[in-house]
Design an enzyme around this catalytic site. Structure first.
Site, PDB file in Angstrom:
ATOM      1  N   LYS A 205     -19.401   2.875  49.414  1.00 45.57           N
ATOM      2  CA  LYS A 205     -19.867   3.659  48.272  1.00 45.57           C
ATOM      3  C   LYS A 205     -21.292   3.787  48.304  1.00 45.57           C
ATOM      4  O   LYS A 205     -22.003   4.919  48.262  1.00 45.57           O
ATOM      5  CB  LYS A 205     -19.158   2.970  46.964  1.00 45.57           C
ATOM      6  CG  LYS A 205     -19.569   3.874  46.074  1.00 45.57           C
ATOM      7  CD  LYS A 205     -18.769   3.283  44.656  1.00 45.57           C
ATOM      8  CE  LYS A 205     -19.718   4.007  43.270  1.00 45.57           C
ATOM      9  NZ  LYS A 205     -19.158   3.276  42.101  1.00 45.57           N
ATOM     10  N   GLU A 211     -23.519  -6.176  54.827  1.00 45.10           N
ATOM     11  CA  GLU A 211     -22.463  -6.477  56.002  1.00 45.10           C
ATOM     12  C   GLU A 211     -21.971  -5.189  56.534  1.00 45.10           C
ATOM     13  O   GLU A 211     -21.693  -5.306  57.860  1.00 45.10           O
ATOM     14  CB  GLU A 211     -21.303  -7.147  55.401  1.00 45.10           C
ATOM     15  CG  GLU A 211     -21.630  -8.588  54.694  1.00 45.10           C
ATOM     16  CD  GLU A 211     -21.829  -8.354  53.066  1.00 45.10           C
ATOM     17  OE1 GLU A 211     -22.742  -7.494  52.624  1.00 45.10           O
ATOM     18  OE2 GLU A 211     -21.574  -9.418  52.432  1.00 45.10           O
ATOM     19  N   GLY A 267     -15.745   0.874  43.220  1.00 44.72           N
ATOM     20  CA  GLY A 267     -15.612   0.484  44.434  1.00 44.72           C
ATOM     21  C   GLY A 267     -14.172  -0.311  44.680  1.00 44.72           C
ATOM     22  O   GLY A 267     -13.304   0.088  45.499  1.00 44.72           O
ATOM     23  N   ARG A 268     -13.721  -1.037  43.674  1.00 41.84           N
ATOM     24  CA  ARG A 268     -12.487  -1.874  43.778  1.00 41.84           C
ATOM     25  C   ARG A 268     -11.258  -0.588  43.284  1.00 41.84           C
ATOM     26  O   ARG A 268     -10.119  -1.269  43.096  1.00 41.84           O
ATOM     27  CB  ARG A 268     -12.380  -3.072  42.748  1.00 41.84           C
ATOM     28  CG  ARG A 268     -13.013  -2.840  41.655  1.00 41.84           C
ATOM     29  CD  ARG A 268     -13.042  -4.302  40.808  1.00 41.84           C
ATOM     30  NE  ARG A 268     -13.924  -4.231  39.690  1.00 41.84           N
ATOM     31  CZ  ARG A 268     -15.281  -4.205  39.580  1.00 41.84           C
ATOM     32  NH1 ARG A 268     -16.064  -4.170  40.696  1.00 41.84           N
ATOM     33  NH2 ARG A 268     -15.656  -4.079  38.174  1.00 41.84           N
ATOM     34  N   GLU A 353     -13.329  -9.411  39.797  1.00 40.84           N
ATOM     35  CA  GLU A 353     -14.486  -8.656  39.606  1.00 40.84           C
ATOM     36  C   GLU A 353     -14.647  -8.017  38.349  1.00 40.84           C
ATOM     37  O   GLU A 353     -15.615  -7.705  38.051  1.00 40.84           O
ATOM     38  CB  GLU A 353     -14.576  -7.881  41.076  1.00 40.84           C
ATOM     39  CG  GLU A 353     -16.152  -7.541  41.406  1.00 40.84           C
ATOM     40  CD  GLU A 353     -16.518  -6.665  42.876  1.00 40.84           C
ATOM     41  OE1 GLU A 353     -16.672  -7.482  43.756  1.00 40.84           O
ATOM     42  OE2 GLU A 353     -16.254  -5.827  42.978  1.00 40.84           O
ATOM     43  N   HIS A 384       6.722 -22.701  50.295  1.00 44.44           N
ATOM     44  CA  HIS A 384       6.539 -23.987  51.199  1.00 44.44           C
ATOM     45  C   HIS A 384       5.094 -24.359  51.176  1.00 44.44           C
ATOM     46  O   HIS A 384       4.772 -25.231  52.338  1.00 44.44           O
ATOM     47  CB  HIS A 384       6.954 -23.793  52.677  1.00 44.44           C
ATOM     48  CG  HIS A 384       8.341 -23.534  52.307  1.00 44.44           C
ATOM     49  ND1 HIS A 384       9.396 -24.623  52.458  1.00 44.44           N
ATOM     50  CD2 HIS A 384       9.233 -22.219  52.293  1.00 44.44           C
ATOM     51  CE1 HIS A 384      10.552 -24.037  52.396  1.00 44.44           C
ATOM     52  NE2 HIS A 384      10.660 -22.500  52.172  1.00 44.44           N
ATOM     53  N   LYS A 497     -26.480 -11.315  46.683  1.00 44.27           N
ATOM     54  CA  LYS A 497     -27.191 -10.689  47.442  1.00 44.27           C
ATOM     55  C   LYS A 497     -28.822 -10.944  47.734  1.00 44.27           C
ATOM     56  O   LYS A 497     -29.277 -10.899  48.741  1.00 44.27           O
ATOM     57  CB  LYS A 497     -26.864  -9.270  47.176  1.00 44.27           C
ATOM     58  CG  LYS A 497     -25.504  -8.873  47.413  1.00 44.27           C
ATOM     59  CD  LYS A 497     -25.149  -7.313  47.106  1.00 44.27           C
ATOM     60  CE  LYS A 497     -23.703  -7.161  47.088  1.00 44.27           C
ATOM     61  NZ  LYS A 497     -23.390  -5.425  46.407  1.00 44.27           N
TER      62      LYS A 497
HETATM   63  O1  F6P Z   1     -18.727  -7.165  46.062  1.00 45.78           O
HETATM   64  C1  F6P Z   1     -19.561  -6.228  45.510  1.00 45.78           C
HETATM   65  C2  F6P Z   1     -19.201  -4.982  45.781  1.00 45.78           C
HETATM   66  O2  F6P Z   1     -20.253  -4.065  45.180  1.00 45.78           O
HETATM   67  C3  F6P Z   1     -17.985  -4.225  45.489  1.00 45.78           C
HETATM   68  O3  F6P Z   1     -17.699  -3.918  44.167  1.00 45.78           O
HETATM   69  C4  F6P Z   1     -17.759  -3.031  46.445  1.00 45.78           C
HETATM   70  O4  F6P Z   1     -16.520  -2.978  46.518  1.00 45.78           O
HETATM   71  C5  F6P Z   1     -18.272  -3.985  47.659  1.00 45.78           C
HETATM   72  O5  F6P Z   1     -19.364  -4.740  47.171  1.00 45.78           O
HETATM   73  C6  F6P Z   1     -18.675  -2.966  48.609  1.00 45.78           C
HETATM   74  O6  F6P Z   1     -19.462  -2.134  48.276  1.00 45.78           O
HETATM   75  P1  F6P Z   1     -19.851  -0.581  49.146  1.00 45.78           P
HETATM   76  O7  F6P Z   1     -18.584   0.320  49.012  1.00 45.78           O
HETATM   77  O8  F6P Z   1     -21.159   0.093  48.205  1.00 45.78           O
HETATM   78  O9  F6P Z   1     -20.125  -1.016  50.537  1.00 45.78           O
END
Ligand code: F6P
Length: 534
Positions: A205, A211, A267-268, A353, A384, A497
């Site tokens: 987003k 990462e 995002g979620r 979250e 189990h 972060k």
């Molecule tokens: O974990 C924090 C967060 O901002 C989430 O809410 C989001 O889904 C994720 O990082 C990834 O963010 P992006 O889509 O901006 O890479």
């Protein structure tokens, strides 16, 4: 007056106290029609919450609690595009992504329906051209593999849905997912892939997530090194799904290959947007649209069903009862479906979250509990692994069972066995050994009286999965509204972060022998020295 000081709150506390002393099984003896009265049937879903300690009086009080917090008002504000994500001053309109084109949805004064449906068309064209082979890689070869790179909300949803709906896979393309910045993830995904036939989807987003960008840059490097192609070839092998088109262009992605979405999509909650492209590529665009239709049907149910017939509302209130009045800290989500094995992890992010917060929208530190710790696994595997604790420990863990009437993979009597287990588990949790009239030695005694709900769905189709996921979104919305939280930001994730960036600077300095670790704590100093100096 704050909610926890209201007469209603006190009444619910006292009702929960009274309920504690009554074995759940006795509620069925008192009220022979309990199973009928504490269930909701709607549009292919059967939701049973009779195996909880909620009775008619507590249900009424819980509904009043929702009313007193104006859940209804906030719900309409959300659907109407008002900026209910107050800290980020944004609307919350993932529901608009699954609304039909004819339903005009406004955000900041403009109708966003057209932009949403234009993106859907773009996704459809892309899916079709990859599937029918019109989309070619730089060497002229067809695409055989798609690597989706994203993390959190940009990964968990698409990953879970592709797994859940693999029976609907209608294309030749194989979709792989890379989220962890651990090099092992990308390395193993790329191991057997041919760069000439691989398409990368960069899902972020913000297009700033460390990462994802690290994985995306390494994927680009791998592609260019292996193919020896020039930069222009990126256009045939990289697509971005993002709200930050400029950053994607800066990365080298062709503007034509950027599928954007509005920042009114959290995002979620983004799997319904272009972030869901790998789903559409895997199961076909028509099935993707079926999933949107199912979610839209749940939106309509949530908007229009009366309170006692409203599944997301009642599921949320059961959760409020357990969390705030019975003081249960955790919640197990237990889908009895192998194809939903990743659902607990997806719901973990969605719930924890959203509502894992102690400060409300007005900046007040809340004196009561909010979001529970969510965990789970597919049944019967969980039985189990961790069910021992659910059955016999001192910690009471409410369970949400999810089961399907029909199997998509019928095999001998397997489905009947699976269903007998899910039904037996909720019964065992409730009755314990006393209810079985067997005399058991102390170590084999189960006290029972452990609450659960059961959701039965006819079959796992794209439409039903859409309903199920939207159901949970709305459940979490209702709980956040009652607690007075902003369920749509995630400030707690930021500190990690910021500190990761700070530690990265320390590591670089250490490697150059220029480090002064004085400002970090003793444990962090030792760990860094052990990693980089010893
Ligand atoms: O974990 C924090 C967060 O901002 C989430 O809410 C989001 O889904 C994720 O990082 C990834 O963010 P992006 O889509 O901006 O890479």
């Amino acid at each position: 007056m704050s909610i926890e000081n209201s007469a209603l709150w006190a009444q619910l506390e006292s009702l929960a106290q009274t309920a504690k002393g009554r074995p759940l099984i006795e509620l069925f003896e008192d009220e022979p029609k309990r199973a009928e009265r504490f269930k909701i049937e709607a549009d292919g879903l059967y939701f049973d919450y009779s195996k909880t300690s909620i009775n008619a009086e507590s249900r009424k009080a819980l509904l009043q609690l929702a009313e007193s917090q104006d859940v209804e008002g906030l719900k309409h504000k959300m659907f109407a595009g008002e900026p209910i994500n107050t800290t980020e001053d944004r609307a919350v309109l993932h529901t608009a992504l699954r609304a039909p084109k004819s339903a005009a949805v406004h955000c900041e004064g403009r109708n966003i329906s057209d932009e949403i449906h234009d993106t859907l068309k773009h996704m459809q064209r892309l899916c079709e051209s990859v599937d029918n082979g019109h989309w070619r890689g730089h060497s002229g070869a067809k695409i055989t593999d798609v690597v989706h790179i994203g993390i959190g909300g940009s990964d968990l949803g698409p990953f879970m849905v592709c797994d859940a709906l693999k029976n609907y896979a209608s294309t030749q393309c194989c979709v792989h997912f890379v989220s962890n910045v651990d090099g092992a993830a990308l390395t193993s995904a790329l191991k057997n892939l041919n760069p000439d036939t691989t398409l990368f989807l960069i899902a972020s987003k913000s297009f700033t997530t460390e990462e994802t960008l690290k994985n995306a840059h390494s994927a680009k490097k791998w592609f260019l090194e292996k193919t020896k192609a020039d930069q222009a070839a990126i256009a045939q092998h990289f697509i971005a799904m993002t709200t930050n088109s400029l950053a994607a262009i800066d990365f080298g992605i062709d503007a034509q290959n950027i599928l954007s979405f509005g920042d009114y999509v959290g995002g979620r909650f983004s799997l319904w947007s272009s972030i869901g492209l790998p789903i559409a590529l895997a199961i076909g665009f028509d099935n993707f649209k079926q999933m949107l239709a199912g979610a839209h049907a749940m939106d309509q149910h949530f908007l229009n069903a009366p309170p006692t017939k409203n599944i997301p509302l009642m599921l949320a209130l059961v959760g409020i009862w357990h969390r705030n009045f019975c003081h249960y800290e955790t919640l197990a989500i237990l889908p009895y479906a192998q194809d939903l094995q990743s659902l607990p992890a997806y719901l973990q992010q969605m719930d924890m979250e959203s509502n894992g917060k102690e400060i409300d929208k007005k900046g007040r530190a809340l004196p009561f509990e909010t979001g529970p710790v969510i965990f789970g696994a597919s049944g019967t595997n969980g039985q189990h692994a961790f069910y021992q604790l659910i059955h016999q420990s001192k910690t009471i863990i409410p369970c949400e069972f999810i089961a399907f009437k029909q199997s998509l993979s019928p095999l001998n009597e397997h489905h009947q066995t699976l269903l007998s287990h899910v039904i037996a588990q909720s019964r065992a949790l409730m009755i314990g050994t006393q209810g079985t009239q067997q005399t058991a030695p102390p170590e084999k005694t189960f006290s029972g009286n452990r609450p659960s709900t059961t959701l039965i769905i006819d079959q796992l189709t794209p439409y039903r999965l859409g309903q199920l996921l939207a159901l949970y979104e709305h459940k979490i919305f209702v709980q956040g509204a009652i607690w007075g939280l902003n369920s749509f930001d995630q400030p707690g994730v930021q500190l990690g972060k910021v500190l990761a960036a700070d530690i990265a600077l320390h590591i670089s300095a250490l490697k150059d022998n220029m480090a002064s670790l004085d400002e970090v704590d003793g444990s962090t100093q030792k760990l860094l020295k052990h990693l980089y100096c010893e």
